[in-house]
Design a protein around this motif. Structure first.
Motif, PDB file in Angstrom:
ATOM      1  N   TYR A 107       0.813  -1.212   0.000  1.00  0.00           N
ATOM      2  CA  TYR A 107       0.000   0.000   0.000  1.00  0.00           C
ATOM      3  C   TYR A 107       0.849   1.265   0.000  1.00  0.00           C
ATOM      4  CZ  TYR A 107      -4.178  -2.746   0.820  1.00  0.00           C
ATOM      5  OH  TYR A 107      -5.210  -3.608   0.674  1.00  0.00           O
ATOM      6  N   LEU A 108       2.060   1.134   0.504  1.00  0.00           N
ATOM      7  CA  LEU A 108       2.879   2.332   0.687  1.00  0.00           C
ATOM      8  C   LEU A 108       3.801   2.624  -0.493  1.00  0.00           C
ATOM      9  CD1 LEU A 108       3.814   1.909   4.445  1.00  0.00           C
ATOM     10  CD2 LEU A 108       2.335   3.641   3.441  1.00  0.00           C
ATOM     11  N   PHE A 147       7.028   7.906  -5.781  1.00  0.00           N
ATOM     12  CA  PHE A 147       6.919   9.259  -6.332  1.00  0.00           C
ATOM     13  C   PHE A 147       7.471  10.289  -5.363  1.00  0.00           C
ATOM     14  CE2 PHE A 147       3.675   7.153  -8.970  1.00  0.00           C
ATOM     15  CZ  PHE A 147       4.166   7.535 -10.202  1.00  0.00           C
ATOM     16  N   ALA A 148       7.210  10.086  -4.058  1.00  0.00           N
ATOM     17  CA  ALA A 148       7.723  11.032  -3.070  1.00  0.00           C
ATOM     18  C   ALA A 148       9.246  11.010  -3.079  1.00  0.00           C
ATOM     19  CB  ALA A 148       7.192  10.696  -1.686  1.00  0.00           C
ATOM     20  N   PHE A 170      10.428  12.822  -6.478  1.00  0.00           N
ATOM     21  CA  PHE A 170      10.145  14.232  -6.707  1.00  0.00           C
ATOM     22  C   PHE A 170      10.177  15.087  -5.444  1.00  0.00           C
ATOM     23  CE2 PHE A 170       8.135  12.081 -10.358  1.00  0.00           C
ATOM     24  CZ  PHE A 170       8.930  12.654 -11.338  1.00  0.00           C
ATOM     25  N   GLN A 171      10.352  14.481  -4.275  1.00  0.00           N
ATOM     26  CA  GLN A 171      10.479  15.291  -3.072  1.00  0.00           C
ATOM     27  C   GLN A 171      11.829  15.073  -2.397  1.00  0.00           C
ATOM     28  OE1 GLN A 171       7.147  15.978  -0.642  1.00  0.00           O
ATOM     29  NE2 GLN A 171       6.371  16.916  -2.479  1.00  0.00           N
ATOM     30  N   LEU A 222      -2.494  18.793  10.265  1.00  0.00           N
ATOM     31  CA  LEU A 222      -2.606  19.706   9.130  1.00  0.00           C
ATOM     32  C   LEU A 222      -2.283  21.127   9.546  1.00  0.00           C
ATOM     33  CD1 LEU A 222      -5.801  18.353   7.411  1.00  0.00           C
ATOM     34  CD2 LEU A 222      -3.460  17.586   7.296  1.00  0.00           C
ATOM     35  N   SER A 246       1.392  21.331   9.633  1.00  0.00           N
ATOM     36  CA  SER A 246       1.882  21.399   8.268  1.00  0.00           C
ATOM     37  C   SER A 246       1.636  22.779   7.668  1.00  0.00           C
ATOM     38  CB  SER A 246       1.210  20.307   7.464  1.00  0.00           C
ATOM     39  OG  SER A 246       1.211  20.614   6.126  1.00  0.00           O
ATOM     40  N   LEU A 250      -3.357   7.201  -4.391  1.00  0.00           N
ATOM     41  CA  LEU A 250      -2.105   6.852  -3.708  1.00  0.00           C
ATOM     42  C   LEU A 250      -2.194   7.175  -2.220  1.00  0.00           C
ATOM     43  CD1 LEU A 250       0.581   8.147  -6.259  1.00  0.00           C
ATOM     44  CD2 LEU A 250      -0.169   5.807  -5.879  1.00  0.00           C
ATOM     45  N   ALA A 256      -1.961   4.639   1.095  1.00  0.00           N
ATOM     46  CA  ALA A 256      -1.012   4.852   2.186  1.00  0.00           C
ATOM     47  C   ALA A 256      -1.751   5.040   3.505  1.00  0.00           C
ATOM     48  CB  ALA A 256      -0.138   6.063   1.883  1.00  0.00           C
ATOM     49  N   LEU A 268       5.279  13.859   6.323  1.00  0.00           N
ATOM     50  CA  LEU A 268       4.813  15.227   6.564  1.00  0.00           C
ATOM     51  C   LEU A 268       5.987  16.211   6.569  1.00  0.00           C
ATOM     52  CD1 LEU A 268       2.149  16.565   6.936  1.00  0.00           C
ATOM     53  CD2 LEU A 268       2.471  16.487   9.398  1.00  0.00           C
ATOM     54  N   LEU A 310       2.598  13.858  -8.593  1.00  0.00           N
ATOM     55  CA  LEU A 310       2.349  12.665  -7.774  1.00  0.00           C
ATOM     56  C   LEU A 310       3.326  12.576  -6.606  1.00  0.00           C
ATOM     57  CD1 LEU A 310       1.493   9.893 -10.370  1.00  0.00           C
ATOM     58  CD2 LEU A 310       0.021  11.487  -9.188  1.00  0.00           C
ATOM     59  N   GLY A 311       4.448  13.299  -6.722  1.00  0.00           N
ATOM     60  CA  GLY A 311       5.397  13.306  -5.618  1.00  0.00           C
ATOM     61  C   GLY A 311       4.787  13.839  -4.338  1.00  0.00           C
ATOM     62  N   GLY A 312       3.734  14.650  -4.464  1.00  0.00           N
ATOM     63  CA  GLY A 312       3.119  15.226  -3.274  1.00  0.00           C
ATOM     64  C   GLY A 312       1.954  14.419  -2.728  1.00  0.00           C
ATOM     65  N   MET A 346       1.829  11.652  -0.949  1.00  0.00           N
ATOM     66  CA  MET A 346       1.982  11.336   0.469  1.00  0.00           C
ATOM     67  C   MET A 346       2.103  12.665   1.205  1.00  0.00           C
ATOM     68  SD  MET A 346       2.439   7.938   0.424  1.00  0.00           S
ATOM     69  CE  MET A 346       3.628   7.212   1.524  1.00  0.00           C
ATOM     70  N   VAL A 357       0.503  15.609   3.663  1.00  0.00           N
ATOM     71  CA  VAL A 357      -0.673  16.178   4.308  1.00  0.00           C
ATOM     72  C   VAL A 357      -1.931  15.368   3.980  1.00  0.00           C
ATOM     73  CG1 VAL A 357      -2.063  18.243   4.532  1.00  0.00           C
ATOM     74  CG2 VAL A 357       0.373  18.437   4.202  1.00  0.00           C
ATOM     75  N   TRP A 381      -2.251  12.250   6.000  1.00  0.00           N
ATOM     76  CA  TRP A 381      -2.643  12.521   7.383  1.00  0.00           C
ATOM     77  C   TRP A 381      -4.144  12.799   7.490  1.00  0.00           C
ATOM     78  CZ3 TRP A 381      -0.285  12.628  12.113  1.00  0.00           C
ATOM     79  CH2 TRP A 381       1.092  12.378  12.105  1.00  0.00           C
TER      80      TRP A 381
END
Lengths: 438, 514, 297
Positions: free
Chosen positions: B65-66, B72-73, B76-77, B427, B430, C99, C103, C123, C164-166, C168, C170, C173
């Motif tokens: 699931y993860l 992608f994270a 791109f992050q 949130l 964040s 996605l 998660a 986060l 799509l990188g974003g 996961m 916020v 959560w």
């Protein structure tokens, strides 16, 4: 919920369709030429050489022997001459449009080192130092055409003894006077101030002087500053800049600071005037004077005005900053010979330089075009007269450290938030600190 | 649990998916190897193996699931963060963007025209069919023809050596033929470096039909790693990716190159008097700005969500839709609109209210204005989140509280709000982090102004750390300094992440996770 | 609502109405004034045919017309940008929701090592200052584009993948918080009945969490619809046909001296329409009485 299978298949299907959709469009658009983007060049594009040149808006270098990046105003001109050049020599030329000229040097900096930049691009003299330091621009030997161009314009593109661009436009601010409100040109700036404030007091005008503040202040206020003998960087014996000598802290600079404080207090200068407000207030006749450049004239169609040099301030000559735009060859170009050939043999001509002027009426750099314009267009003649005793914007990269402290100091002075002399002295200290930190 | 895999549709889809992933990997690897793009090769290989492992094994259920979102994270992050970290250890900046080879090549391409020297008419030639050695057919100002080659220098030609075509153009000279435009196009690089040495200097092609005499300004000496100015004789040595003179001043007309500078950028930030000076007051305002932004937007958003969360209220759907509009407009436009509305002399707000309030030039009012803009921009987000989160709270709990004699307000405070916070607290944290670095609001409304008088380095009363430090990085003495900006970004990131992690502990959100 | 409503006098009924609903209307109207006040200026700027100004825009332009709206569709590639943005933002928002929901399910329902750390990491990683990620994204996409030209820099598909990188972070959560409110007994009993984890996910959880899926989809959609930084990093000022709305619109006003605010305002208003329409449509899912469903099970 209709169950797992349909859901998964649905999700996958949606994804596949999405990819397919985007992919198809992709293939389609890279081969499509966008004729709508060539606005004024419509007549010239329908020539025999049509297939050899294309105009698209692309950030990545297009596939052609010679690639030119220009802004929307200049694209059609390059387009027309590039077609001719392409047809004469049997090569392909592509002109790509970048929306604003201030963006082009950044885009070249990003793309050229990756081999995706242009061969030729346009830019302005104030960023030349950065372009040279980044190794993005190739020297251009202008010896053969130098006699046709204003020496000041070529000097503005000369760095370390070498020329780097063929100039096509010189611009500076001038005084724009509403002739209905003020029929006679004031002989001195003091007289101008008296007339302007008088008109506001009597209710005939809303604001005395439309000149944009904010980030535009250092540039637009410069003639008033230079009139006191104010400068940015002092010069060494060999003519190079002395970055330890900042003009704001000089006697002349501090005298200017006092004057700016007085103008702010009297209301002649107003920090709330933005570019938009300047356009609107002079454009609807509620300001007797404006200090701005030729780019603003289209907004002034509704009023009767003349363009003239700014009168002397306390006896000192008001010298505006001069900005020059020019055509450069990329240091990363693999077609430098074509590029140089095109520039020197096609764009340095009177015909091409006239075309640049016609597309965007700013002070021509080509002497023959300039002479004709001064005769036929009094407005541009006024700007040219104002530019004649102007000062080129220093093209060194160190100017980057000057604008913000300078603007901040003006804000403090004009809004009366603090002591004027201290503000200029502090700006000078900030600049010295920033340059020393490198 | 079943002991063996069965051929359900799901299984087939899974196989197809895995086949696709592996096919893409196999297809792309050769290209990447050819371009020797190592990070790409490593990334594709590892990710493909990870996906195969996770989806072919039975026990890796959480990962199944993860993994999709995580991949992608990561790309791109996480990669941009790592890349920024890498840049922060270099001197990448205006004047230091090239490689050393590129910089030297650039310096050696600077030629100055010899004053008063000959200028030549030119035809570019090549040996044999044109593909051989290059040569220049030159006609000087007196009309004398020459053949210039790199090896042989300048040789005067007899008229009999020159063969012209029907149009009178030179077609061939002494075993060399005029190049076609195609050949010229392909050999421009070679032509640029072709020099015909003469006593005056080196003859080089200027355009396709003109040549002139030049001297090379700079020459690099590899043995001593120095650059020499051939005109003045001055020698420049290498220091931190630049050529510098004896006084340590870098050459301004020769590009520098990227080098590794270790923690240089970090120490610069920590030791710079210019940064440390206004740092504390900027930091305090930054913290207050982020906190107040979150509190104000959340208070308004939640209040509206509660007010409009009523079953029998007429028009509530229209209200809700219209309240979204500030969020639906491009935020850079909104900031510019507010800038206009708040203008002291010409802005609409003062005109309507009949005030003469100096919204943007007074230190405290400017702070209020920034917060006002951020409230306007941000409350629809909080409104939406609260609206969503309110749905997760069972009505039964609230009704039970009401039955027990609690007032509606008490029921909200004791039941609804605590439950809401469980969902919303992360949130809010964040959102705090986002506002902590909300460069756009600060920059577009008032560029961080009004300026602080007497600051050691340009700083404004509404500047936050990122707008203040980025100005230092991008308006430094030599243009934009990406290395310094990256170091700053990494440091601010660490700061924000620490504050956030501590807040998590304080709000005990993590404790409730178990 | 639950208390018996007394029907005595008109005055009392009005008082009741004011207490129950009236104040809500008052709050809503005040909020609308606050929210829409600046929008009025955008509208009047869009109706001003000569509008080169924005800051000093008058409330009623002297010669209002729809020229800007006409020019928008006839002289620019606005239509293309609109479609591009719908495709990219819509597609990415949908996939982001999928996605994030996967998660969130793992974080809410499954127990594994590194769960708390993972939640915190997704986060915190999003707290990196976006202003600078620009440069990195730019270099990354250039590298990808050299190998996979279809998803590299300058392509809309590439932009979609970057978005799509974003997924996961916020969103995860927000969803996890909602997932947690669904009683675990539901999946426990299904597990006893022999359902696989995937079946539990799709048959039991997903139908119950639709409101939060709608919220997350909507939030991502708006965020991506208005994204400027990433879109510009990936698409550049690039091929006009490939741009998204925010980048395309920005180009109208990026030129200091010929900013076309009128057409820009018109473009921004038209762009806001799909968001408002979408919200009208999604409200049903966001604010439906699903809480009853959750408790019923």
């Amino acid at each position: 919920m209709r169950g797992r299978k349909t859901t998964i298949i649905g999700v996958l299907l949606a994804f596949v369709l999405l990819i397919a959709g985007c992919g198809d469009d992709e293939a389609e658009t890279t081969t499509t030429v966008a004729p709508e983007t060539t606005t004024t060049a419509a007549e010239t594009t329908t020539t025999a050489a049509e297939e050899t040149t294309t105009t698209t808006m692309l950030i990545v270098r297009e596939d052609a022997d010679l690639v030119i990046w220009a802004d929307d105003t200049r694209t059609p001109i390059f387009e027309a001459f590039a077609q001719q050049y392409a047809a004469d020599n049997g090569i392909t030329v592509a002109v790509q449009e970048i929306p604003a000229i201030e963006e082009i040097d950044d885009r070249v900096g990003e793309r050229a080192p990756l081999g995706e930049g242009p061969d030729i691009f346009i830019s302005a003299n104030d960023v030349l130092g950065g372009l040279v330091a980044d190794g993005l621009v190739e020297p251009l030997d202008l010896t053969s055409v130098a006699d046709d161009f204003a020496q000041g314009a070529i000097d503005a593109f000369t760095f370390g003894g070498l020329a780097y661009a063929l100039p096509y436009a010189t611009e500076s601010v001038a005084l724009i006077r509403n002739t209905d409100l003020v029929p006679e040109a004031p002989a001195t700036f003091e007289e101008l101030e008296e007339i302007a404030l008088g008109l506001v007091a009597s209710g005939e005008a809303e604001i005395p002087l439309a000149v944009q503040a904010g980030s535009g202040a250092p540039y637009h206020y410069f003639p008033l500053y230079s009139a006191f003998g104010g400068y940015v960087f002092g010069t060494n014996a060999d003519g190079s800049f002395n970055f330890a000598d900042i003009g704001f802290a000089s006697e002349a600079g501090l005298a200017a600071a006092d004057a700016f404080a007085a103008w702010g207090a009297s209301g002649l200068l107003d920090w709330d005037i933005t570019y938009d407000i300047m356009l609107e207030k002079f454009g609807d006749g509620s300001a007797p004077f404006a200090i701005t450049g030729p780019w603003a004239l289209p907004s002034f169609e509704g009023v009767n005005f003349v363009v003239e040099p700014i009168p002397p301030v306390q006896g000192g000559e008001a010298r505006p900053f001069i900005g020059v735009q020019g055509i450069m060859v990329s240091a990363f170009s693999e077609a430098k010979l074509f590029a140089t050939d095109f520039i020197l043999s096609f764009l340095a001509t009177e015909e091409a330089q006239q075309a640049f002027f016609d597309a965007d009426p700013r002070g021509p750099s080509h002497l023959a075009v300039l002479a004709r314009v001064q005769e036929t267009d009094p407005n541009l003649g006024g700007f040219a007269a104002s530019a004649a005793n102007g000062v080129p914007i220093p093209s060194v990269a160190e100017m980057g450290a000057v604008w913000t402290p300078w603007q901040d100091a003006y804000q403090i002075i004009v809004t009366g938030a603090g002591d004027a002399r201290e503000a200029f002295q502090n700006a000078a200290e900030q600049i010295v600190t920033a340059i020393a930190a490198g | 649990m079943r002991s063996r895999p069965s051929f359900t549709t799901g299984f087939v889809v899974k196989l197809l998916f895995l086949a696709g992933v592996n096919a893409i990997a196999v297809w792309s690897l050769p290209t990447m190897i050819e371009q020797s793009w190592v990070p790409g090769i490593v990334a594709v290989t590892l990710m493909t193996l990870l996906i195969d492992y996770v989806y072919l094994r039975k026990r890796t259920i959480p990962l199944k699931y993860l993994v999709p979102g995580t991949i992608f994270a990561l790309i791109f992050q996480v990669v941009p963060v790592i890349y920024t970290g890498y840049i922060s250890f270099t001197n990448y900046s205006t004047g230091n963007r090239l490689t050393k080879d590129q910089a030297i090549e650039n310096a050696e391409r600077k030629f100055s025209n010899v004053p008063g020297s000959q200028r030549y008419e030119l035809v570019i030639l090549g040996q044999g069919d044109g593909s051989g050695e290059l040569a220049l057919y030159l006609v000087d100002e007196a009309g004398r023809p020459f053949l210039g080659t790199a090896e042989g220098g300048l040789q005067e030609l007899a008229p009999t050596d020159i063969v012209t075509d029907d149009g009178g153009k030179v077609a061939s000279v002494d075993g060399y033929v005029a190049l076609s435009i195609r050949q010229l196009g392909d050999r421009q690089g070679e032509l640029a470096s072709l020099e015909v040495q003469t006593e005056e200097g080196a003859i080089r092609a200027v355009t396709l039909s003109k040549a002139a005499v030049y001297t090379r300004i700079y020459s690099y000496d590899e043995a001593s790693n120095t650059l020499r100015n051939n005109e003045t004789g001055e020698v420049y040595t290498v220091e931190e990716g630049r050529f510098v003179d004896a006084q340590g001043v870098a050459l301004s007309d020769v590009p520098g190159w990227q080098v590794y500078v270790g923690f240089g950028n970090y120490t610069k930030v920590l030791t710079s008097q210019a940064i440390r000076g206004p740092f504390l007051r900027v930091f305090v305002w930054n913290y207050a700005f982020a906190l107040l932004s979150v509190l104000s937007t959340f208070a308004l958003g939640l209040g509206l969500a509660v007010a409009l969360n009523h079953q029998t209220m007429k028009g509530r759907r229209i209200y809700r839709s219209l309240l979204i509009i500030p969020y639906a407009l491009p935020s850079f436009m909104s900031a510019l609109i507010f800038r206009g509305l708040l203008n002291q002399d010409f802005g609409v707000i003062n005109q309507i209210l009949g005030f003469n309030v100096n919204w943007l030039n007074d230190p405290w009012l400017a702070k209020a204005s920034v917060l006002l803009l951020n409230l306007w921009l941000g409350f629809p987000y909080m409104f939406l989140i609260s609206l969503g989160a309110l749905q997760a709270i069972p009505n039964e709990l609230k009704e039970a509280a009401l039955m027990d004699g609690a007032t509606a307000r008490q029921a909200f405070r004791r039941v609804t709000f605590p439950l809401l916070m469980v969902t919303v607290a992360p949130l809010l944290i964040s959102s705090f982090a986002f506002n902590f670095n909300n460069f756009n609001t600060i920059f577009l409304l008032n560029s961080g102004g009004p300026p602080i008088q007497g600051a050691a380095t340009p700083a404004g009363h509404t500047d936050i750390l990122i707008s203040f430090t980025f100005r230092l990085a991008f308006e430094g003495g030599r243009g934009a300094d990406y290395g310094l900006a990256s170091a700053i970004a990494i440091m601010i990131f660490i700061m924000v992440a620490t504050i956030s992690a501590l807040s998590f502990r304080r709000t005990r959100v993590l404790e409730e996770l178990s | 609502m639950t208390r018996p409503a007394p029907r005595r006098s008109v005055g009392l009924r009005l008082w009741r109405w004011a207490q129950e609903l009236g104040w809500r209307h008052l709050v809503a109207l005040l909020a609308l004034m606050f929210a829409l006040f600046p929008v009025v200026w955008v509208i009047s700027a869009s109706l001003n045919p000569v509008g080169s100004t924005l800051a000093s825009q008058k409330l009623f332009p002297s010669d209002p017309s729809f020229d800007n709206f006409r020019d928008l569709f006839t002289t620019t590639a606005y239509g293309r940008w609109f479609v591009n943005t719908l495709l990219v933002a819509g597609g990415a928002a949908f996939l982001n929701t999928v996605l994030a929901a996967f998660a969130a399910y793992a974080f809410s329902r499954l127990r594994f090592r590194g769960r708390r750390g993972g939640l915190l990491t997704v986060l915190l990683i999003q707290m990196f200052p976006q202003v600078l990620a620009f440069v990195a994204i730019f270099v990354l996409m250039d590298g990808i584009g050299d190998v996979f030209s279809a998803i590299g820099d300058g392509t809309r598909l590439g932009l979609l993948l970057v978005y799509l990188g974003g997924a996961m972070g916020v969103n995860t959560w927000l969803m996890k918080g909602f997932f947690d409110t669904i009683p675990v007994d539901l999946d426990e009993s299904a597990k006893v009945d022999g359902a696989t984890h995937l079946q539990i996910y799709f048959r039991i959880i997903v139908p119950l969490v639709l409101p939060i899926l709608a919220v997350v989809f909507f939030l991502s959609f708006i965020f991506l619809f208005n994204d400027f930084v990433l879109a510009r990093a990936v698409l550049g000022v690039g091929n006009e046909e490939n741009l998204t709305l925010s980048v395309g619109l920005y180009n109208f006003v990026s030129d200091r001296f010929s900013a076309r605010w009128g057409i820009f305002a018109a473009g921004a208003l038209v762009a806001a329409l799909p968001i408002i329409v979408l919200f009208q449509f999604l409200q049903r899912y966001i604010v439906s009485g699903l809480t009853q469903g959750a408790v019923k099970g």
